[in-house]
Design a protein around this motif. Structure first.
Motif, PDB file in Angstrom:
ATOM      1  N   LEU A  77      10.423   3.882   2.437  1.00 40.65           N
ATOM      2  CA  LEU A  77      11.381   4.676   1.676  1.00 40.65           C
ATOM      3  C   LEU A  77      11.930   5.830   2.517  1.00 40.65           C
ATOM      4  CD1 LEU A  77       9.666   4.747  -1.828  1.00 40.65           C
ATOM      5  CD2 LEU A  77      11.704   3.458  -1.141  1.00 40.65           C
ATOM      6  N   ALA A  78      11.070   6.403   3.361  1.00 42.91           N
ATOM      7  CA  ALA A  78      11.535   7.461   4.255  1.00 42.91           C
ATOM      8  C   ALA A  78      12.552   6.910   5.250  1.00 42.91           C
ATOM      9  CB  ALA A  78      10.350   8.082   4.994  1.00 42.91           C
ATOM     10  N   ALA A  79      12.312   5.691   5.729  1.00 41.39           N
ATOM     11  CA  ALA A  79      13.241   5.071   6.678  1.00 41.39           C
ATOM     12  C   ALA A  79      14.568   4.718   6.019  1.00 41.39           C
ATOM     13  CB  ALA A  79      12.601   3.823   7.287  1.00 41.39           C
ATOM     14  N   SER A  80      14.508   4.326   4.751  1.00 38.30           N
ATOM     15  CA  SER A  80      15.733   3.912   4.055  1.00 38.30           C
ATOM     16  C   SER A  80      16.581   5.102   3.623  1.00 38.30           C
ATOM     17  CB  SER A  80      15.392   3.069   2.830  1.00 38.30           C
ATOM     18  OG  SER A  80      14.832   3.877   1.804  1.00 38.30           O
ATOM     19  N   GLY A  81      15.918   6.229   3.332  1.00 40.82           N
ATOM     20  CA  GLY A  81      16.658   7.403   2.898  1.00 40.82           C
ATOM     21  C   GLY A  81      16.940   7.471   1.411  1.00 40.82           C
ATOM     22  N   MET A  82      16.669   6.379   0.676  1.00 38.64           N
ATOM     23  CA  MET A  82      16.881   6.348  -0.780  1.00 38.64           C
ATOM     24  C   MET A  82      18.266   6.882  -1.155  1.00 38.64           C
ATOM     25  SD  MET A  82      13.126   7.291  -2.393  1.00 38.64           S
ATOM     26  CE  MET A  82      13.715   6.929  -4.049  1.00 38.64           C
ATOM     27  N   THR A 100      16.724   8.370  -6.821  1.00 40.80           N
ATOM     28  CA  THR A 100      16.669   8.896  -5.456  1.00 40.80           C
ATOM     29  C   THR A 100      15.451   9.775  -5.187  1.00 40.80           C
ATOM     30  OG1 THR A 100      18.050  10.775  -6.095  1.00 40.80           O
ATOM     31  CG2 THR A 100      19.177   8.825  -5.224  1.00 40.80           C
ATOM     32  N   LEU A 101      14.642  10.023  -6.191  1.00 44.54           N
ATOM     33  CA  LEU A 101      13.429  10.813  -6.005  1.00 44.54           C
ATOM     34  C   LEU A 101      12.215   9.895  -5.923  1.00 44.54           C
ATOM     35  CD1 LEU A 101      14.026  13.802  -8.466  1.00 44.54           C
ATOM     36  CD2 LEU A 101      14.369  13.742  -5.982  1.00 44.54           C
ATOM     37  N   ALA A 102      11.410  10.069  -4.889  1.00 44.01           N
ATOM     38  CA  ALA A 102      10.264   9.195  -4.655  1.00 44.01           C
ATOM     39  C   ALA A 102       9.286   9.221  -5.825  1.00 44.01           C
ATOM     40  CB  ALA A 102       9.561   9.588  -3.366  1.00 44.01           C
ATOM     41  N   ARG A 103       9.066  10.380  -6.416  1.00 44.90           N
ATOM     42  CA  ARG A 103       8.092  10.465  -7.517  1.00 44.90           C
ATOM     43  C   ARG A 103       8.557   9.671  -8.739  1.00 44.90           C
ATOM     44  NH1 ARG A 103      10.287  15.740  -7.480  1.00 44.90           N
ATOM     45  NH2 ARG A 103      11.486  16.252  -9.376  1.00 44.90           N
ATOM     46  N   ASP A 104       9.878   9.663  -8.975  1.00 44.11           N
ATOM     47  CA  ASP A 104      10.408   8.877 -10.090  1.00 44.11           C
ATOM     48  C   ASP A 104      10.288   7.386  -9.813  1.00 44.11           C
ATOM     49  OD1 ASP A 104      11.063  11.232 -11.368  1.00 44.11           O
ATOM     50  OD2 ASP A 104      13.133  11.231 -10.659  1.00 44.11           O
ATOM     51  N   LEU A 105      10.588   7.009  -8.574  1.00 45.50           N
ATOM     52  CA  LEU A 105      10.483   5.596  -8.207  1.00 45.50           C
ATOM     53  C   LEU A 105       9.034   5.144  -8.237  1.00 45.50           C
ATOM     54  CD1 LEU A 105      11.974   3.050  -7.300  1.00 45.50           C
ATOM     55  CD2 LEU A 105      11.650   3.799  -4.934  1.00 45.50           C
ATOM     56  N   PRO A 150       0.851  -1.203   0.000  1.00 42.13           N
ATOM     57  CA  PRO A 150       0.000   0.000   0.000  1.00 42.13           C
ATOM     58  C   PRO A 150       0.883   1.249   0.000  1.00 42.13           C
ATOM     59  CG  PRO A 150      -0.715  -1.587   1.666  1.00 42.13           C
ATOM     60  CD  PRO A 150       0.601  -2.082   1.155  1.00 42.13           C
ATOM     61  N   ALA A 151       0.423   2.289  -0.656  1.00 39.31           N
ATOM     62  CA  ALA A 151       1.220   3.510  -0.814  1.00 39.31           C
ATOM     63  C   ALA A 151       1.726   4.091   0.506  1.00 39.31           C
ATOM     64  CB  ALA A 151       0.423   4.549  -1.589  1.00 39.31           C
ATOM     65  N   PRO A 152       0.910   4.140   1.571  1.00 39.68           N
ATOM     66  CA  PRO A 152       1.413   4.709   2.826  1.00 39.68           C
ATOM     67  C   PRO A 152       2.581   3.909   3.417  1.00 39.68           C
ATOM     68  CG  PRO A 152      -0.975   4.677   2.829  1.00 39.68           C
ATOM     69  CD  PRO A 152      -0.540   3.863   1.646  1.00 39.68           C
ATOM     70  N   ARG A 153       2.475   2.580   3.360  1.00 42.75           N
ATOM     71  CA  ARG A 153       3.568   1.785   3.915  1.00 42.75           C
ATOM     72  C   ARG A 153       4.818   1.909   3.055  1.00 42.75           C
ATOM     73  NH1 ARG A 153       4.363  -4.692   4.854  1.00 42.75           N
ATOM     74  NH2 ARG A 153       6.089  -4.476   6.326  1.00 42.75           N
ATOM     75  N   ARG A 154       4.630   1.945   1.756  1.00 40.58           N
ATOM     76  CA  ARG A 154       5.773   2.116   0.856  1.00 40.58           C
ATOM     77  C   ARG A 154       6.495   3.422   1.159  1.00 40.58           C
ATOM     78  NH1 ARG A 154       4.163   3.059  -5.151  1.00 40.58           N
ATOM     79  NH2 ARG A 154       3.301   0.972  -4.901  1.00 40.58           N
ATOM     80  N   ALA A 155       5.729   4.490   1.321  1.00 40.14           N
ATOM     81  CA  ALA A 155       6.328   5.794   1.609  1.00 40.14           C
ATOM     82  C   ALA A 155       7.097   5.762   2.923  1.00 40.14           C
ATOM     83  CB  ALA A 155       5.242   6.867   1.646  1.00 40.14           C
ATOM     84  N   ALA A 156       6.537   5.076   3.928  1.00 44.95           N
ATOM     85  CA  ALA A 156       7.211   5.000   5.223  1.00 44.95           C
ATOM     86  C   ALA A 156       8.528   4.241   5.119  1.00 44.95           C
ATOM     87  CB  ALA A 156       6.289   4.329   6.245  1.00 44.95           C
ATOM     88  N   ALA A 192       6.661   6.103 -10.165  1.00 44.26           N
ATOM     89  CA  ALA A 192       6.280   5.857 -11.560  1.00 44.26           C
ATOM     90  C   ALA A 192       6.828   4.527 -12.042  1.00 44.26           C
ATOM     91  CB  ALA A 192       6.786   6.996 -12.444  1.00 44.26           C
ATOM     92  N   GLU A 193       8.054   4.221 -11.662  1.00 45.25           N
ATOM     93  CA  GLU A 193       8.646   2.944 -12.056  1.00 45.25           C
ATOM     94  C   GLU A 193       7.924   1.782 -11.391  1.00 45.25           C
ATOM     95  OE1 GLU A 193      12.928   0.549 -12.046  1.00 45.25           O
ATOM     96  OE2 GLU A 193      12.823   2.630 -11.325  1.00 45.25           O
ATOM     97  N   LEU A 194       7.569   1.944 -10.112  1.00 41.50           N
ATOM     98  CA  LEU A 194       6.914   0.860  -9.384  1.00 41.50           C
ATOM     99  C   LEU A 194       5.519   0.580  -9.921  1.00 41.50           C
ATOM    100  CD1 LEU A 194       8.005   1.627  -5.709  1.00 41.50           C
ATOM    101  CD2 LEU A 194       8.977  -0.042  -7.304  1.00 41.50           C
ATOM    102  N   ALA A 195       4.849   1.602 -10.436  1.00 37.98           N
ATOM    103  CA  ALA A 195       3.544   1.378 -11.067  1.00 37.98           C
ATOM    104  C   ALA A 195       3.704   0.470 -12.279  1.00 37.98           C
ATOM    105  CB  ALA A 195       2.925   2.719 -11.473  1.00 37.98           C
ATOM    106  N   ALA A 196       4.772   0.685 -13.037  1.00 38.27           N
ATOM    107  CA  ALA A 196       5.041  -0.170 -14.194  1.00 38.27           C
ATOM    108  C   ALA A 196       5.417  -1.574 -13.745  1.00 38.27           C
ATOM    109  CB  ALA A 196       6.156   0.434 -15.040  1.00 38.27           C
ATOM    110  N   VAL A 197       6.182  -1.679 -12.663  1.00 33.05           N
ATOM    111  CA  VAL A 197       6.575  -2.988 -12.127  1.00 33.05           C
ATOM    112  C   VAL A 197       5.336  -3.797 -11.750  1.00 33.05           C
ATOM    113  CG1 VAL A 197       7.666  -4.136 -10.154  1.00 33.05           C
ATOM    114  CG2 VAL A 197       8.857  -2.282 -11.341  1.00 33.05           C
TER     115      VAL A 197
END
Length: 249
Positions: free
Chosen positions: A152-157, A166-171, A144-150, A173-178
């Motif tokens: 990624l925030a913990a990892s620091g990208m 390294t940008l969440a918005r770019d990732l 789910p998007a909220p857990r994914r965001a959490a 978009a890629e994850l939607a394709a994945v």
């Protein structure tokens, strides 16, 4: 809710004691014997407890086995996947790994090396970033998007190579394709000279519980070769999923 709580307490008592009578159960959960008898009767009717022969005692029943199996399946993905990993590594000639989510990391729980591999590096137990590995992208894409965001925030990208996103918005978009295409690639994003492709492994409910990946040196796994590995890796992941009880599409 009180009845559910009491029924669970009865199961815990029998798990701890091995056997217990109606009076013992009633005393432990502080209810009248008639209430304990009704609880035990209901559990017996579902096969969750059974009476020990002619001793007036109850013990856990075989009806618990399918329930326990649903939990153990999640822990059993390594055993179920082992044969597939070995065969796929032999066929592809590359290193094949199985990874699961652990906090904000992907951790490799099993590995098989193909005949073409020249490295002796052992990935088992190694924590790898989610945002720049093929397995990590698979695990992220199905959260789910909220857990994914959490996570990624913990990892620091962190940027690990010039190709790391390294940008969440770019990732995102890629994850939607994945998620749509059923596989992920990482082209020198985690380590310079290392490319990989991964696909999701699901359990009997269709939940993604692991990622199966094939990886190798960039000089051998160029874009064309990675494209060729997509279907074999997806097929391997699908086979492990079937072994885990998934019979969906």
């Amino acid at each position: 809710m009180q009845s559910v709580d009491r029924a669970i307490s009865v199961l815990e008592i029998l798990a701890r004691r091995g056997e217990a009578g109606v009076s013992e159960v009633a005393q432990e959960i502080d209810v009248h014997k008639s209430t304990a008898f009704r609880l035990l009767g209901a559990l017996e009717g579902r096969g969750l407890v059974e009476q020990a022969e002619d001793r007036g005692k109850y013990r856990l029943g075989f009806g618990l086995i399918p329930l326990a199996g649903a939990v153990s399946d999640r822990l059993d993905v390594t055993r179920q996947g082992r044969e597939v990993l070995v065969r796929l590594a032999e066929e592809l000639g590359e290193t094949v790994n199985l990874a699961v989510l652990q906090e904000h990391w992907a951790v490799n729980v099993d590995q098989a090396r193909g005949p073409s591999t020249v490295s002796t590096h052992n990935w088992i137990g190694r924590l790898t970033p989610l945002h720049c590995t093929s397995s990590g992208k698979i695990l992220l894409a199905h959260l789910p998007a909220p857990r994914r965001a959490a996570l990624l925030a913990a990892s620091g990208m962190e940027r690990l190579t010039g190709s790391t996103v390294t940008l969440a918005r770019d990732l995102d978009a890629e994850l939607a394709a994945v998620a749509s295409q059923g596989y992920a690639v990482a082209m020198e994003e985690y380590e310079v000279g290392l490319n990989a492709v991964a696909a999701p492994v699901v359990d009997r409910s269709g939940e993604v519980i692991a990622a199966l990946s094939a990886s190798g040196p960039a000089y051998r796994l160029d874009q064309e070769r990675v494209d060729d590995l997509v279907e074999p890796v997806r097929a391997g992941a699908a086979e492990i999923s079937r072994r885990m009880g998934w019979f969906g599409g």
